[in-house]
Design an enzyme around this catalytic site. Structure first.
Site, short mmCIF file in Angstrom:
data_model
loop_
_atom_site.label_atom_id
_atom_site.label_comp_id
_atom_site.label_asym_id
_atom_site.label_seq_id
_atom_site.Cartn_x
_atom_site.Cartn_y
_atom_site.Cartn_z
N ARG A 107 0.83 -1.22 0.00
CA ARG A 107 0.00 0.00 0.00
C ARG A 107 0.85 1.26 0.00
NH1 ARG A 107 -2.87 -3.32 3.47
NH2 ARG A 107 -4.75 -4.14 2.50
N LYS A 129 2.33 11.43 -11.12
CA LYS A 129 1.42 10.53 -11.86
C LYS A 129 2.20 9.27 -12.20
CE LYS A 129 -1.98 13.30 -14.36
NZ LYS A 129 -2.43 13.67 -15.70
N GLU A 171 7.37 17.76 -25.32
CA GLU A 171 6.77 18.15 -24.04
C GLU A 171 7.28 19.53 -23.61
OE1 GLU A 171 4.33 16.57 -22.68
OE2 GLU A 171 4.54 14.40 -22.89
N LYS A 211 5.82 22.94 -14.42
CA LYS A 211 5.11 21.74 -13.96
C LYS A 211 4.98 21.75 -12.44
CE LYS A 211 4.07 17.02 -14.60
NZ LYS A 211 4.22 15.78 -15.32
N GLU A 221 -5.41 16.87 -10.22
CA GLU A 221 -6.06 17.25 -11.47
C GLU A 221 -7.53 17.60 -11.31
OE1 GLU A 221 -4.08 15.64 -15.03
OE2 GLU A 221 -6.06 14.90 -15.55
N ARG A 225 -4.46 21.41 -13.42
CA ARG A 225 -3.46 20.47 -13.94
C ARG A 225 -3.81 19.97 -15.34
NH1 ARG A 225 -0.08 15.74 -10.76
NH2 ARG A 225 0.98 15.00 -12.61
N ASN A 229 -2.17 18.54 -20.06
CA ASN A 229 -2.59 17.53 -21.05
C ASN A 229 -2.79 18.11 -22.43
OD1 ASN A 229 -2.64 15.46 -19.17
ND2 ASN A 229 -4.70 16.00 -18.50
N HIS A 232 -2.55 16.01 -25.57
CA HIS A 232 -2.48 14.60 -25.18
C HIS A 232 -3.75 13.80 -25.49
CE1 HIS A 232 1.20 15.81 -23.28
NE2 HIS A 232 1.42 14.62 -22.76
N HIS A 236 -2.63 10.54 -27.03
CA HIS A 236 -2.77 9.21 -26.43
C HIS A 236 -3.50 8.24 -27.37
CE1 HIS A 236 -2.20 10.55 -21.96
NE2 HIS A 236 -1.06 10.26 -22.56
N HIS A 248 6.00 8.53 -27.26
CA HIS A 248 4.97 9.34 -26.62
C HIS A 248 5.07 10.80 -27.10
CE1 HIS A 248 2.31 10.84 -23.49
NE2 HIS A 248 3.24 11.72 -23.15
N1 NAD Z 1 3.76 10.44 -15.42
C1 NAD Z 1 3.71 11.50 -16.20
O1 NAD Z 1 3.31 12.60 -15.77
C2 NAD Z 1 4.18 11.39 -17.61
C3 NAD Z 1 4.43 12.54 -18.36
C4 NAD Z 1 4.95 12.40 -19.66
C5 NAD Z 1 5.21 11.14 -20.16
N2 NAD Z 1 4.93 10.05 -19.39
C6 NAD Z 1 5.21 8.70 -19.91
O2 NAD Z 1 6.60 8.61 -20.23
C7 NAD Z 1 6.77 7.70 -21.31
C8 NAD Z 1 7.58 8.39 -22.38
O3 NAD Z 1 8.84 8.68 -21.85
P1 NAD Z 1 10.17 8.38 -22.68
O4 NAD Z 1 10.10 9.05 -24.00
O5 NAD Z 1 11.29 8.68 -21.77
O6 NAD Z 1 10.02 6.84 -22.99
P2 NAD Z 1 10.88 5.52 -22.64
O7 NAD Z 1 11.00 5.33 -21.18
O8 NAD Z 1 10.20 4.46 -23.42
O9 NAD Z 1 12.33 5.81 -23.24
C9 NAD Z 1 12.50 5.98 -24.63
C10 NAD Z 1 13.72 5.18 -25.10
O10 NAD Z 1 14.93 5.78 -24.62
C11 NAD Z 1 15.81 4.78 -24.11
N3 NAD Z 1 16.67 5.46 -23.14
C12 NAD Z 1 16.36 5.85 -21.89
N4 NAD Z 1 17.36 6.55 -21.37
C13 NAD Z 1 18.36 6.58 -22.27
C14 NAD Z 1 19.66 7.16 -22.30
N5 NAD Z 1 20.11 7.91 -21.30
N6 NAD Z 1 20.42 6.96 -23.39
C15 NAD Z 1 19.97 6.24 -24.45
N7 NAD Z 1 18.73 5.68 -24.49
C16 NAD Z 1 17.93 5.86 -23.40
C17 NAD Z 1 14.86 3.76 -23.54
O11 NAD Z 1 15.49 2.52 -23.39
C18 NAD Z 1 13.76 3.75 -24.61
O12 NAD Z 1 14.12 2.93 -25.68
C19 NAD Z 1 5.38 7.32 -21.77
O13 NAD Z 1 5.03 6.08 -21.24
C20 NAD Z 1 4.50 8.41 -21.18
O14 NAD Z 1 3.18 7.98 -20.97
C21 NAD Z 1 4.45 10.15 -18.14
#
Ligand code: NAD
Length: 344
Positions: A107, A129, A171, A211, A221, A225, A229, A232, A236, A248
């Site tokens: 939990r 999030k 972003e 942010k 949200e 907040r 989005n 998005h 999405h 993404h």
């Molecule tokens: N929680 C939130 O508020 C929020 C906000 C925005 C995005 N997200 C989420 O984040 C994700 C997108 O993030 P992302 O683009 O980082 O995706 P990801 O985590 O899939 O990383 C993208 C790629 O980069 C590679 N990678 C990571 N670090 C690296 C580095 N230092 N050097 C080389 N390669 C590296 C990873 O292995 C992967 O192939 C989505 O799932 C999205 O929904 C969440």
């Protein structure tokens, strides 16, 4: 090192320009036991000898209930207790997953985010999030559950491909559009991605400040907040329909242009603003249109979006830069008309 404070269900700092290995040593000293969660694809970048590590599949493939279940079993085997901690090291997919596991195990146990992509540094790791994808849609299962700290080591960006760096920039651009025009000015003054990379620290700091302010005012949200989005709702939907072949940030880039077209229709946005943003996306080789994925499937997913109410379409638009507008009960004909403009 720069620190930005976030107030939420707990208060914590985002520290920019840390040394991740030293921070990890410190975390390990503060807890009897820690589990590091990191993507297997990052093994070569991370010296994690001596730590208990769970390696995940790459990208969106790790944001599944199956992976969560495997990690829960692992946590049971190592008997990770309430005073212990989880550390997510990786891109946004990894920090979303690690945070969700931390929110649900016993939990709720303490967790730390060490983001390694631009998208994770400016967005995913900040704001609490956490979540995974399911058959019903992206990020529909999750929890608001803040980390104890976000520790950003800028050296991770050196190995990040231009494609992933640009995906993070989507972003950053979104943040510029909704709240901080100086971000757009800075990006416009940089010739290309290589030039932008030299401004990483400043762009990260500016984006996180926006942010942190928004999230500190409206953690769960209620309304404010929702501006984060922007882009998005459609983003999405096409990310899911593309079977996560798009990053993404790439889906958000298309969704952002869509939200700008909607803003032209519904809140009098000057098309010159859309053209300005479009030029930025093109400069960083981000997509702004996409092969037709079928309007009815897109519409269905957008009606099931977290922001939708009674299947009414809701979007965030802008009337001008840094002036968000809540677009309620958007008529399907207008939503469809703007879709025509981003359809290849
Ligand atoms: N929680 C939130 O508020 C929020 C906000 C925005 C995005 N997200 C989420 O984040 C994700 C997108 O993030 P992302 O683009 O980082 O995706 P990801 O985590 O899939 O990383 C993208 C790629 O980069 C590679 N990678 C990571 N670090 C690296 C580095 N230092 N050097 C080389 N390669 C590296 C990873 O292995 C992967 O192939 C989505 O799932 C999205 O929904 C969440």
């Amino acid at each position: 090192m720069k620190q930005i404070h976030v107030r939420s269900e707990r208060s914590y700092n985002v520290s920019i320009d840390t040394k991740w290995s030293l921070e990890l040593e410190k975390i390990a000293r503060e807890h009897t036991k820690i589990l590091v969660i990191a993507p297997a694809s990052m093994k070569a970048n991370l010296d994690l000898a001596g730590y208990e590590v769970f390696y995940t599949p790459d990208g969106e493939d790790q944001k599944t209930l199956g992976t969560v279940d495997e990690i829960w079993n692992h946590l049971g085997e190592i008997q990770l207790g309430r005073k212990d901690a989880i550390v997510g090291i990786g891109g946004g997919a990894t920090t979303d997953l690690a945070g969700f596991v931390a929110a649900t195990w016993l939990r709720g146990v303490t967790w730390y985010a060490i983001p390694t992509t631009l998208a994770a540094m400016v967005d995913a790791s900040v704001g609490g999030k956490t979540g995974i994808n399911t058959g019903a849609g992206k990020n529909l299962v999750g929890a608001f559950y803040s980390p104890a700290a976000v520790l950003i080591d800028l050296s991770f960006l050196e190995t990040l491909s231009d494609r992933d760096y640009a995906a993070g920039l989507a972003e950053v651009i979104k943040t510029g559009i909704i709240a901080d025009i100086s971000i757009l000015d800075l990006l416009e003054s940089s010739k290309d991605i290589s030039a932008v990379r030299s401004h990483s620290a400043e762009l990260i700091s500016k984006s996180i400040q926006v942010k942190a302010k928004v999230v500190s005012e409206d953690f769960t949200e209620g309304k404010l907040r929702e501006i984060l989005n922007f882009g998005h709702t459609l983003g999405h939907a096409i990310e899911k329909l593309s079977d996560y072949q798009l990053r993404h940030g790439e889906a958000v880039s298309i969704g952002t242009i869509y939200a700008l077209y909607l803003s032209e229709e519904l809140c009098g946005l000057d098309p010159a603003t859309t053209a300005r943003v479009l030029a930025l996306f093109v400069k960083f080789s981000l997509p702004t249109s996409y092969p037709d994925l079928g309007w009815s499937s897109i519409l269905e997913l957008m009606q099931g979006d977290k922001k939708a109410r009674d299947s009414q379409l809701r979007f965030i638009g802008i009337s001008s830069l840094a002036t968000p507008v809540w677009l309620e009960s958007v008529p399907t004909e207008i939503a469809a008309k703007s879709y025509e403009r981003i359809r290849l």
